[in-house]
Design a protein around this motif. Structure first.
Motif, PDB file in Angstrom:
ATOM      1  N   MET A  73       0.883  -1.063   0.085  1.00 46.64           N
ATOM      2  CA  MET A  73       0.068   0.181   0.039  1.00 46.64           C
ATOM      3  C   MET A  73       0.891   1.136   0.028  1.00 46.64           C
ATOM      4  O   MET A  73       0.599   2.237  -0.677  1.00 46.64           O
ATOM      5  N   LEU A  74       1.914   1.406   0.683  1.00 48.62           N
ATOM      6  CA  LEU A  74       2.567   2.661   0.972  1.00 48.62           C
ATOM      7  C   LEU A  74       3.464   2.850  -0.379  1.00 48.62           C
ATOM      8  O   LEU A  74       3.307   4.015  -1.069  1.00 48.62           O
ATOM      9  N   SER A  75       3.993   2.031  -1.059  1.00 45.44           N
ATOM     10  CA  SER A  75       4.668   2.197  -2.179  1.00 45.44           C
ATOM     11  C   SER A  75       3.484   2.794  -3.383  1.00 45.44           C
ATOM     12  O   SER A  75       3.847   3.529  -4.276  1.00 45.44           O
ATOM     13  N   GLY A  76       2.522   1.807  -3.396  1.00 42.67           N
ATOM     14  CA  GLY A  76       1.221   2.344  -4.335  1.00 42.67           C
ATOM     15  C   GLY A  76       0.871   3.570  -4.305  1.00 42.67           C
ATOM     16  O   GLY A  76       0.746   4.356  -5.090  1.00 42.67           O
ATOM     17  N   ILE A  77       0.603   4.099  -2.991  1.00 33.52           N
ATOM     18  CA  ILE A  77       0.333   5.725  -2.662  1.00 33.52           C
ATOM     19  C   ILE A  77       1.277   6.527  -3.336  1.00 33.52           C
ATOM     20  O   ILE A  77       1.247   7.646  -4.013  1.00 33.52           O
ATOM     21  N   ILE A  78       2.545   6.241  -2.646  1.00 28.29           N
ATOM     22  CA  ILE A  78       3.503   7.255  -3.268  1.00 28.29           C
ATOM     23  C   ILE A  78       3.945   7.248  -4.611  1.00 28.29           C
ATOM     24  O   ILE A  78       4.160   8.397  -5.171  1.00 28.29           O
ATOM     25  N   LEU A  79       3.966   6.113  -5.146  1.00 29.25           N
ATOM     26  CA  LEU A  79       4.278   6.346  -6.822  1.00 29.25           C
ATOM     27  C   LEU A  79       2.914   6.622  -7.546  1.00 29.25           C
ATOM     28  O   LEU A  79       3.091   7.232  -8.491  1.00 29.25           O
ATOM     29  N   GLN A  80       1.692   6.499  -6.927  1.00 34.36           N
ATOM     30  CA  GLN A  80       0.744   7.407  -7.471  1.00 34.36           C
ATOM     31  C   GLN A  80       0.974   8.699  -7.449  1.00 34.36           C
ATOM     32  O   GLN A  80       0.716   9.615  -8.754  1.00 34.36           O
ATOM     33  N   VAL A  81       1.273   9.259  -6.489  1.00 35.88           N
ATOM     34  CA  VAL A  81       1.581  10.713  -6.446  1.00 35.88           C
ATOM     35  C   VAL A  81       2.758  11.203  -7.127  1.00 35.88           C
ATOM     36  O   VAL A  81       2.709  12.086  -8.048  1.00 35.88           O
ATOM     37  N   PHE A  82       3.743  10.356  -6.992  1.00 29.89           N
ATOM     38  CA  PHE A  82       5.160  10.782  -7.678  1.00 29.89           C
ATOM     39  C   PHE A  82       4.756  10.721  -9.456  1.00 29.89           C
ATOM     40  O   PHE A  82       5.147  11.607 -10.099  1.00 29.89           O
ATOM     41  N   TYR A  83       4.200   9.628  -9.884  1.00 30.56           N
ATOM     42  CA  TYR A  83       4.003   9.683 -11.276  1.00 30.56           C
ATOM     43  C   TYR A  83       2.885  10.568 -11.755  1.00 30.56           C
ATOM     44  O   TYR A  83       2.923  10.955 -13.079  1.00 30.56           O
ATOM     45  N   GLY A  84       2.054  10.960 -10.979  1.00 27.47           N
ATOM     46  CA  GLY A  84       0.988  11.881 -11.442  1.00 27.47           C
ATOM     47  C   GLY A  84       1.424  13.226 -11.563  1.00 27.47           C
ATOM     48  O   GLY A  84       1.226  13.945 -12.459  1.00 27.47           O
ATOM     49  N   LEU A  85       2.403  13.565 -10.663  1.00 26.98           N
ATOM     50  CA  LEU A  85       3.143  14.773 -10.696  1.00 26.98           C
ATOM     51  C   LEU A  85       4.120  14.758 -11.836  1.00 26.98           C
ATOM     52  O   LEU A  85       4.255  15.864 -12.611  1.00 26.98           O
ATOM     53  N   LEU A  86       4.914  13.579 -12.032  1.00 24.69           N
ATOM     54  CA  LEU A  86       5.781  13.495 -13.039  1.00 24.69           C
ATOM     55  C   LEU A  86       5.217  13.564 -14.673  1.00 24.69           C
ATOM     56  O   LEU A  86       5.643  14.156 -15.404  1.00 24.69           O
ATOM     57  N   GLY A  87       3.879  13.016 -14.761  1.00 20.33           N
ATOM     58  CA  GLY A  87       3.219  13.215 -16.057  1.00 20.33           C
ATOM     59  C   GLY A  87       2.644  14.364 -16.063  1.00 20.33           C
ATOM     60  O   GLY A  87       2.568  14.902 -17.485  1.00 20.33           O
ATOM     61  N   SER A  88       2.160  15.235 -15.048  1.00 19.25           N
ATOM     62  CA  SER A  88       1.666  16.352 -15.224  1.00 19.25           C
ATOM     63  C   SER A  88       2.978  17.491 -15.803  1.00 19.25           C
ATOM     64  O   SER A  88       2.692  18.444 -16.679  1.00 19.25           O
ATOM     65  N   TRP A  89       4.215  17.303 -15.343  1.00 11.97           N
ATOM     66  CA  TRP A  89       5.258  17.863 -15.818  1.00 11.97           C
ATOM     67  C   TRP A  89       5.572  17.684 -17.395  1.00 11.97           C
ATOM     68  O   TRP A  89       5.742  18.769 -17.813  1.00 11.97           O
ATOM     69  N   THR A  90       5.447  16.393 -17.710  1.00 12.17           N
ATOM     70  CA  THR A  90       6.055  16.066 -19.193  1.00 12.17           C
ATOM     71  C   THR A  90       4.611  16.696 -19.941  1.00 12.17           C
ATOM     72  O   THR A  90       4.908  16.944 -21.149  1.00 12.17           O
ATOM     73  N   ALA A  91       3.382  16.605 -19.604  1.00 11.14           N
ATOM     74  CA  ALA A  91       2.352  17.228 -20.266  1.00 11.14           C
ATOM     75  C   ALA A  91       2.634  18.599 -20.318  1.00 11.14           C
ATOM     76  O   ALA A  91       2.149  19.276 -21.384  1.00 11.14           O
ATOM     77  N   TYR A  92       3.112  19.469 -19.304  1.00  6.60           N
ATOM     78  CA  TYR A  92       3.286  20.623 -19.577  1.00  6.60           C
ATOM     79  C   TYR A  92       4.510  21.004 -20.489  1.00  6.60           C
ATOM     80  O   TYR A  92       4.349  21.997 -21.402  1.00  6.60           O
ATOM     81  N   LEU A  93       5.340  20.128 -20.672  1.00  8.55           N
ATOM     82  CA  LEU A  93       6.559  20.358 -21.592  1.00  8.55           C
ATOM     83  C   LEU A  93       6.091  20.105 -22.990  1.00  8.55           C
ATOM     84  O   LEU A  93       6.472  20.793 -24.112  1.00  8.55           O
ATOM     85  N   ILE A  94       5.068  19.221 -23.258  1.00  7.31           N
ATOM     86  CA  ILE A  94       4.359  19.050 -24.624  1.00  7.31           C
ATOM     87  C   ILE A  94       3.582  20.244 -24.870  1.00  7.31           C
ATOM     88  O   ILE A  94       3.740  20.661 -26.057  1.00  7.31           O
ATOM     89  N   SER A  95       2.893  20.732 -23.763  1.00  7.78           N
ATOM     90  CA  SER A  95       2.167  22.021 -24.361  1.00  7.78           C
ATOM     91  C   SER A  95       3.199  23.185 -24.742  1.00  7.78           C
ATOM     92  O   SER A  95       2.685  23.965 -25.739  1.00  7.78           O
TER      93      SER A  95
END
Length: 475
Positions: A73-95
């Motif tokens: 559970m702990l890794s699942g929660i941490i990686l969801q938040v981490f990859y969510g923010l990382l994905g938002s960053w690269t979406a910003y770069l694409i824009s």
């Protein structure tokens, strides 16, 4: 500072003028302002937000509890938040890269009437033909398998309502149903579908959350994850896949009246998606624990009732919508290849798009591994398509001082330094290359091959429970 501000104003003015002219031309072809316009023609910031949030989490909502059982559970929660923010960053770069490409083209008086800009064209315009080839190969392959996954999910879900037909037969049926997306011209026309799709995933997420809590923990529940390294990284790459759904970012931006306003939309969509994915995955893993290791579809463990049937039906409709989201950019590419992209006739375009659906249909029948296929696609395709390539492309586009000085989009207020930008981009490339592609690729392919060995290609009914003899069934 003054010349920089004037350049930004000139760019915005150019965008607004071009988009206003295109919008007026489109309206001129559509007599009146009625229900069709409200439901069919979307191009606002809100339309883009609904498209991003609706497209970001679909069938993967049902596999995230499976990932939690692999990782803990702990890794699942941490990686969801981490990859969510990382994905938002690269979406910003694409824009940023889209706005840069379009502003350069519009300075050359290039118009995009009846032409949808795509990611590989942005790479071509900014970095040349080799980058175009890389973007085209990774993006198209990812979207192809993204569409395949939606078909597999349709068959997997409907089986929990009607098991009279096996999952392979349901795949045939839903392949024909999803082929009707050829009639939706572009992302402008997903307005009502995006709105409904987000409502459907919201219902399903909270059904999973509340259903798991009401059901309570099963007798003898165990939470032993992570048990094996291969399972840990398989789960991690499924989460990377979850928040890597922005392979259609450029097409969504192009459908906006003011695409320069897209910058933070994906982040806002991700924050909403957290309210769906975190509670549902956490509650399901709490209730069922290690049972999820052999049940990649969360519906399989909840008791059948009207609430579950409603969630299944809503997810089926949403997967139809998401199939369209993933497949529409492929339709555009195919239209451009055969020279039909400028055709205005919806029926003619629908006809020429049909060949795109056939390989998707076929691959869904060959690899019906709901869950493991997500991780494989995440590691091998999503890692490059929406994390590594955008980060490298941004660094190379603005590597010269003149490019940085004349950039159409200036640095974000929260990171007002090019050195910091390059540091974040470098971290993204190294992390995803090593952890996502490297460890994730090894783990997901090991797991995928295990599924092939266990169930075989063209599996008739993947992970279906054995049916009881007819005489013992309760109807």
């Amino acid at each position: 500072m003054l010349p920089q501000k004037q350049a930004e104003e000139a760019m915005v003015s150019s965008f607004n003028l071009t988009e206003r002219e295109d919008r007026e031309e489109e309206k001129a072809e559509e007599p009146g302002f009625g229900l069709k316009s409200i439901l069919w023609h979307g191009g606002s910031v809100y339309d883009a937000w609904f498209s991003c949030a609706s497209n970001q989490v679909a069938q993967v909502l049902l596999t995230l509890p499976y990932s939690f059982s692999q990782m803990g559970m702990l890794s699942g929660i941490i990686l969801q938040v981490f990859y969510g923010l990382l994905g938002s960053w690269t979406a910003y770069l694409i824009s940023v890269l889209y706005v840069e490409y379009r502003s350069r083209k519009e300075k050359e008086n290039v118009r995009f009437k009846n032409h949808v800009i795509q990611w590989f064209e942005v790479l071509d315009g900014l970095l040349g033909p080799y980058w175009k080839a890389a973007g085209l190969a990774f993006n198209c392959t990812f979207l192809l398998f993204g569409s395949v996954i939606q078909l597999i999910a349709c068959a997997s879900n409907i089986y929990y309502i009607d098991d009279h037909l096996d999952k392979r037969t349901w795949t045939y049926i839903f392949g024909a149903c999803c082929a009707t997306t050829v009639f939706i011209p572009s992302f402008h026309n997903y307005r009502i579908w995006s709105f409904l799709g987000l409502g459907m995933t919201t219902y399903t997420a909270w059904y999973l959350t509340i259903g798991a809590i009401v059901n309570g923990q099963v007798e003898g529940v165990k939470h032993s994850g992570p048990k094996k390294l291969v399972l840990y990284f398989t789960g991690a790459t499924n989460i990377l896949y979850t928040f890597g759904g922005h392979a259609v970012t450029v097409e969504i931006m192009h459908a906006m009246w003011k695409p320069q306003k897209f910058k933070y939309i994906y982040l806002l969509a991700t924050l909403y998606v957290f309210t769906l994915t975190l509670p549902s995955a956490t509650a399901m893993y709490w209730a069922f624990g290690d049972q999820l290791l052999t049940h990649s579809n969360a519906f399989a463990l909840l008791p059948r009732n009207g609430w579950r049937d409603a969630a299944v039906i809503l997810m089926l409709i949403h997967q139809f919508i998401t199939f369209g989201f993933a497949c529409t950019p492929l339709y555009f590419v195919w239209e451009k290849v055969i020279g039909m992209h400028d055709t205005k006739s919806i029926f003619l375009r629908a006809l020429v798009r049909l060949p795109v659906v056939v390989p998707i249909w076929f691959l869904a029948i060959i690899f019906p591994f709901f869950g493991p296929i997500n991780s494989a696609v995440g590691a091998l395709l999503v890692s490059f398509t929406v994390y590594i390539i955008p980060s490298l492309a941004h660094m190379l586009t603005f590597r010269s001082a003149s490019a940085r000085q004349n950039a159409a989009e200036k640095l974000p207020s929260f990171l007002p330094s090019w050195t910091a930008m390059y540091a974040v981009n470098t971290f993204t490339v190294v992390w995803v290359l090593v952890v996502g592609f490297g460890f994730g690729g090894w783990a997901s392919m090991t797991n995928f091959i295990k599924q092939v060995d266990t169930f075989g290609l063209f599996a008739k009914c993947y992970q279906c429970p054995p049916k009881a003899p007819v005489g013992t069934k309760n109807h």
